[in-house]
Design an enzyme around this catalytic site. Structure first.
Site, PDB file in Angstrom:
ATOM      1  N   GLY A  45       0.842  -1.189   0.000  1.00 21.82           N
ATOM      2  CA  GLY A  45       0.000   0.000   0.000  1.00 21.82           C
ATOM      3  C   GLY A  45       0.875   1.236   0.000  1.00 21.82           C
ATOM      4  N   GLN A  50       3.374   9.848   0.951  1.00 22.51           N
ATOM      5  CA  GLN A  50       4.609   9.072   1.112  1.00 22.51           C
ATOM      6  C   GLN A  50       5.578   9.261  -0.042  1.00 22.51           C
ATOM      7  OE1 GLN A  50       2.372   5.233   2.125  1.00 22.51           O
ATOM      8  NE2 GLN A  50       4.222   5.103   3.359  1.00 22.51           N
ATOM      9  N   CYS A  92       5.188   0.157   7.853  1.00 19.22           N
ATOM     10  CA  CYS A  92       4.903   1.256   6.934  1.00 19.22           C
ATOM     11  C   CYS A  92       6.186   1.557   6.158  1.00 19.22           C
ATOM     12  CB  CYS A  92       4.473   2.487   7.729  1.00 19.22           C
ATOM     13  SG  CYS A  92       4.138   3.924   6.694  1.00 19.22           S
ATOM     14  N   LEU A  93       6.058   1.771   4.859  1.00 13.47           N
ATOM     15  CA  LEU A  93       7.246   2.076   4.045  1.00 13.47           C
ATOM     16  C   LEU A  93       7.955   3.337   4.538  1.00 13.47           C
ATOM     17  CD1 LEU A  93       5.917   1.358   0.435  1.00 13.47           C
ATOM     18  CD2 LEU A  93       7.436  -0.079   1.814  1.00 13.47           C
ATOM     19  N   HIS A 134      -5.082   1.983   7.147  1.00  9.64           N
ATOM     20  CA  HIS A 134      -3.702   2.500   7.200  1.00  9.64           C
ATOM     21  C   HIS A 134      -3.508   3.618   6.161  1.00  9.64           C
ATOM     22  CE1 HIS A 134       0.786   1.682   7.752  1.00  9.64           C
ATOM     23  NE2 HIS A 134       0.760   2.470   6.694  1.00  9.64           N
ATOM     24  N   GLU A 135      -3.980   3.366   4.930  1.00  6.60           N
ATOM     25  CA  GLU A 135      -3.771   4.354   3.863  1.00  6.60           C
ATOM     26  C   GLU A 135      -4.661   5.585   4.061  1.00  6.60           C
ATOM     27  OE1 GLU A 135      -1.141   3.875   2.332  1.00  6.60           O
ATOM     28  OE2 GLU A 135      -0.935   1.744   2.741  1.00  6.60           O
ATOM     29  N   HIS A 138      -3.028   7.796   6.476  1.00  3.81           N
ATOM     30  CA  HIS A 138      -1.955   8.596   5.853  1.00  3.81           C
ATOM     31  C   HIS A 138      -2.521   9.893   5.258  1.00  3.81           C
ATOM     32  CE1 HIS A 138       1.880   6.551   5.982  1.00  3.81           C
ATOM     33  NE2 HIS A 138       1.384   5.410   5.546  1.00  3.81           N
TER      34      HIS A 138
HETATM   35 NI    NI Z   1       2.198   3.495   5.666  1.00  5.61          NI
END
Ligand code: NI
Length: 169
Positions: A45, A50, A92-93, A134-135, A138
């Site tokens: 995701g 990000q 998370c990236l 989660h997204e 963000h």
């Molecule tokens: Ni994330």
């Protein structure tokens, strides 16, 4: 084009993103780039902040390329229903090499627009439900660490600050 992933500490991750109002070829290109950037970073995701872009766009593929039909684009998403609870390790990236158990609703309905601006709703459970939450977080300027205990969060932040000082973040 593969964008570099913005990491924790960059203020773009803390700000609510702006709604998308124009559904044109530029948006399609950005979404293609977001999928490419997500796969390059080995993620399932990715939200636009990000990659440093404060617009309400997220891409998801919880199968990581296995099922082309699993590719999902959420534009201007809103969580409209949640049910149950489920705890699972989450990462998370933008916070690489860290994971924590996070308790979230188990069943979630999201309302969003697709790349053409068409409104749709989708209900999911477990991993996909978690990705929706989660997204969407963000896009509201929230990271998953806002859902863990203050103690664990502070410990993680201390470790990250050390990495920053060492030039390893
Ligand atoms: Ni994330």
């Amino acid at each position: 084009m593969i964008y570099p992933i913005v990491k924790f500490g960059n203020p773009v991750l803390d700000k609510p993103s702006e709604a998308v109002t124009v559904f044109d070829e530029e948006l399609q290109k950005l979404i293609d780039d977001m999928f490419e950037s997500m796969y390059a970073a080995h993620g399932v995701g990715l939200a636009a902040p990000q990659i440093g872009i404060g617009r309400r766009i997220a891409v998801i593929d919880v199968t990581f390329k296995e099922d082309p039909d699993a590719k999902l684009v959420l534009i201007n998403p809103e969580i409209i229903h949640t049910e149950g609870r489920h705890t699972q390790s989450e990462g998370c990236l933008s916070i690489p090499d860290f994971r924590e158990n996070v308790t979230r609703p188990n069943k979630v309905t999201v309302r969003a627009q697709d790349v053409h601006g068409k409104v749709f709703q989708k209900t999911a459970e477990e991993l996909l439900a978690r990705a929706f939450l989660h997204e969407t977080d963000h896009l509201n300027g929230k990271l998953y660490i806002s859902h863990i205990s203050a103690l664990k969060r502070d410990l993680m932040k201390r470790k990250i600050r050390k990495l920053m000082k060492a030039g390893e973040w």
